[in-house]
Design a protein around this motif. Structure first.
Motif, PDB file in Angstrom:
ATOM      1  N   THR A  21       0.898  -1.190   0.094  1.00  0.00           N
ATOM      2  CA  THR A  21       0.124  -0.056  -0.090  1.00  0.00           C
ATOM      3  C   THR A  21       0.860   1.348  -0.115  1.00  0.00           C
ATOM      4  N   ILE A  22       1.802   1.202   0.637  1.00  0.00           N
ATOM      5  CA  ILE A  22       2.929   2.364   0.851  1.00  0.00           C
ATOM      6  C   ILE A  22       3.304   2.392  -0.766  1.00  0.00           C
ATOM      7  N   ALA A  23       4.185   1.278  -0.949  1.00  0.00           N
ATOM      8  CA  ALA A  23       4.788   1.347  -2.234  1.00  0.00           C
ATOM      9  C   ALA A  23       3.921   1.855  -3.478  1.00  0.00           C
ATOM     10  N   ARG A  24       2.490   1.699  -3.323  1.00  0.00           N
ATOM     11  CA  ARG A  24       1.775   2.186  -4.384  1.00  0.00           C
ATOM     12  C   ARG A  24       1.276   3.651  -4.265  1.00  0.00           C
ATOM     13  N   ALA A  25       1.385   4.193  -3.132  1.00  0.00           N
ATOM     14  CA  ALA A  25       1.394   5.467  -2.917  1.00  0.00           C
ATOM     15  C   ALA A  25       2.307   6.338  -3.191  1.00  0.00           C
ATOM     16  N   TYR A  26       3.779   5.640  -2.881  1.00  0.00           N
ATOM     17  CA  TYR A  26       4.800   6.315  -3.328  1.00  0.00           C
ATOM     18  C   TYR A  26       5.074   6.195  -4.843  1.00  0.00           C
ATOM     19  N   GLN A  27       4.664   5.261  -5.551  1.00  0.00           N
ATOM     20  CA  GLN A  27       4.394   5.219  -7.088  1.00  0.00           C
ATOM     21  C   GLN A  27       3.753   6.488  -7.518  1.00  0.00           C
ATOM     22  N   GLN A  28       2.458   6.504  -6.799  1.00  0.00           N
ATOM     23  CA  GLN A  28       1.749   7.640  -7.460  1.00  0.00           C
ATOM     24  C   GLN A  28       2.038   8.964  -7.291  1.00  0.00           C
ATOM     25  N   LEU A  29       3.077   9.046  -6.001  1.00  0.00           N
ATOM     26  CA  LEU A  29       3.621  10.391  -5.841  1.00  0.00           C
ATOM     27  C   LEU A  29       4.889  10.469  -6.778  1.00  0.00           C
ATOM     28  N   GLN A  30       5.564   9.539  -7.199  1.00  0.00           N
ATOM     29  CA  GLN A  30       6.458   9.707  -8.062  1.00  0.00           C
ATOM     30  C   GLN A  30       5.948  10.245  -9.628  1.00  0.00           C
ATOM     31  N   THR A  31       4.797   9.329  -9.954  1.00  0.00           N
ATOM     32  CA  THR A  31       3.999   9.737 -11.046  1.00  0.00           C
ATOM     33  C   THR A  31       3.509  11.218 -11.122  1.00  0.00           C
ATOM     34  N   ASP A  32       3.057  11.737  -9.922  1.00  0.00           N
ATOM     35  CA  ASP A  32       2.483  13.080  -9.783  1.00  0.00           C
ATOM     36  C   ASP A  32       3.596  14.090  -9.688  1.00  0.00           C
ATOM     37  N   LEU A  33       5.022  13.589  -9.752  1.00  0.00           N
ATOM     38  CA  LEU A  33       6.248  14.618  -9.517  1.00  0.00           C
ATOM     39  C   LEU A  33       6.362  15.239  -8.301  1.00  0.00           C
ATOM     40  N   VAL A  34       6.052  14.462  -7.331  1.00  0.00           N
ATOM     41  CA  VAL A  34       6.238  14.995  -5.946  1.00  0.00           C
ATOM     42  C   VAL A  34       7.280  14.434  -5.135  1.00  0.00           C
ATOM     43  N   LEU A  35       7.675  12.950  -5.374  1.00  0.00           N
ATOM     44  CA  LEU A  35       8.811  12.383  -4.828  1.00  0.00           C
ATOM     45  C   LEU A  35       9.604  11.922  -5.944  1.00  0.00           C
ATOM     46  N   GLU A  36      10.796  11.530  -5.839  1.00  0.00           N
ATOM     47  CA  GLU A  36      11.794  11.221  -6.657  1.00  0.00           C
ATOM     48  C   GLU A  36      12.811  10.022  -5.877  1.00  0.00           C
ATOM     49  N   PRO A  37      13.130   9.054  -6.618  1.00  0.00           N
ATOM     50  CA  PRO A  37      14.168   8.161  -5.790  1.00  0.00           C
ATOM     51  C   PRO A  37      15.606   8.784  -5.659  1.00  0.00           C
ATOM     52  N   LEU A  38      16.152   8.659  -4.540  1.00  0.00           N
ATOM     53  CA  LEU A  38      17.539   8.959  -4.423  1.00  0.00           C
ATOM     54  C   LEU A  38      18.346   7.761  -4.350  1.00  0.00           C
ATOM     55  N   ARG A  39      19.111   7.580  -5.364  1.00  0.00           N
ATOM     56  CA  ARG A  39      19.786   6.218  -5.510  1.00  0.00           C
ATOM     57  C   ARG A  39      20.368   5.620  -4.252  1.00  0.00           C
ATOM     58  N   GLY A  40      19.937   4.400  -4.081  1.00  0.00           N
ATOM     59  CA  GLY A  40      20.509   3.778  -3.015  1.00  0.00           C
ATOM     60  C   GLY A  40      19.952   4.459  -1.459  1.00  0.00           C
ATOM     61  N   ARG A  41      19.386   5.407  -1.469  1.00  0.00           N
ATOM     62  CA  ARG A  41      19.093   6.031  -0.034  1.00  0.00           C
ATOM     63  C   ARG A  41      17.625   5.957   0.215  1.00  0.00           C
ATOM     64  N   GLY A  42      16.552   5.955  -0.784  1.00  0.00           N
ATOM     65  CA  GLY A  42      15.062   6.271  -0.596  1.00  0.00           C
ATOM     66  C   GLY A  42      14.710   6.992  -1.469  1.00  0.00           C
ATOM     67  N   MET A  43      13.543   7.659  -0.893  1.00  0.00           N
ATOM     68  CA  MET A  43      12.695   8.627  -1.738  1.00  0.00           C
ATOM     69  C   MET A  43      12.845  10.165  -0.953  1.00  0.00           C
ATOM     70  N   ILE A  44      12.797  11.024  -1.727  1.00  0.00           N
ATOM     71  CA  ILE A  44      12.837  12.413  -1.496  1.00  0.00           C
ATOM     72  C   ILE A  44      11.778  13.440  -2.204  1.00  0.00           C
ATOM     73  N   VAL A  45      11.405  14.366  -1.473  1.00  0.00           N
ATOM     74  CA  VAL A  45      10.481  15.363  -1.933  1.00  0.00           C
ATOM     75  C   VAL A  45      11.404  16.086  -3.143  1.00  0.00           C
ATOM     76  N   ARG A  46      10.817  16.073  -4.209  1.00  0.00           N
ATOM     77  CA  ARG A  46      11.234  16.897  -5.258  1.00  0.00           C
ATOM     78  C   ARG A  46      11.243  18.340  -4.721  1.00  0.00           C
ATOM     79  N   ARG A  47      12.269  18.945  -5.267  1.00  0.00           N
ATOM     80  CA  ARG A  47      12.570  20.660  -4.903  1.00  0.00           C
ATOM     81  C   ARG A  47      11.464  21.200  -5.848  1.00  0.00           C
ATOM     82  N   ASP A  48      10.925  20.829  -6.847  1.00  0.00           N
ATOM     83  CA  ASP A  48       9.903  21.682  -7.714  1.00  0.00           C
ATOM     84  C   ASP A  48       8.346  21.067  -7.527  1.00  0.00           C
ATOM     85  N   SER A  49       8.139  20.490  -6.462  1.00  0.00           N
ATOM     86  CA  SER A  49       6.917  19.921  -6.186  1.00  0.00           C
ATOM     87  C   SER A  49       6.033  20.825  -5.308  1.00  0.00           C
ATOM     88  N   VAL A  50       6.339  21.950  -4.867  1.00  0.00           N
ATOM     89  CA  VAL A  50       5.497  22.834  -4.063  1.00  0.00           C
ATOM     90  C   VAL A  50       4.449  23.327  -4.858  1.00  0.00           C
TER      91      VAL A  50
END
Length: 135
Positions: free
Chosen positions: A52-81
């Motif tokens: 469920t969390i993975a699905r939410a994070y995938q949607q947030l990536q699609t919506d350009l809110v989150l982006e993966p940080l290689r080998g570390r996890g997910m971060i908030v995109r700087r241009d998402s506000v």
């Protein structure tokens, strides 16, 4: 980050997470470059399925809110506000429209609604205190 999940609600859990992340970004609680909890960590904290969390994070990536940080996890995109602010305004607008339709079709007058709205707005402003965020 604090999530308020309603498992039996009308909104799917993954969508509740998506909405709350977007609201947190729009409100400045989450900022560009900030890491979000891992799928495993958040699933454990909320006691829900990691998929469920993975699905939410995938949607947030699609919506350009989150982006993966290689080998570390997910971060908030700087241009998402601005996207998150638009999403927040849309969510609130939809909720207001639903309430207005229900209230007017239920016999409330525009004046009844204005009085109710103003009273609740004053109450919420008092609860929020001087910094504007709700307690």
């Amino acid at each position: 980050m604090f999530f308020s999940i309603e498992p039996g609600g009308d909104v799917p859990i993954y969508e509740q997470i998506v909405r709350q992340v977007k609201l947190a970004v729009a409100d400045g609680v989450l900022v560009g470059g900030q890491m979000v909890p891992s799928v495993r960590q958040l699933a454990s904290e909320l006691a829900i399925n990691p998929n469920t969390i993975a699905r939410a994070y995938q949607q947030l990536q699609t919506d350009l809110v989150l982006e993966p940080l290689r080998g570390r996890g997910m971060i908030v995109r700087r241009d998402s506000v601005s996207r998150c602010t638009k999403a927040r305004n849309s969510l609130v607008g939809d909720a207001v429209r639903r309430v207005l339709v229900d209230a007017l079709s239920g016999g409330m007058t525009p004046e009844d609604l204005r009085e109710l709205f103003e009273a609740e707005l004053r109450r919420q402003a008092e609860l929020a205190g001087p910094n504007g965020s709700t307690k």
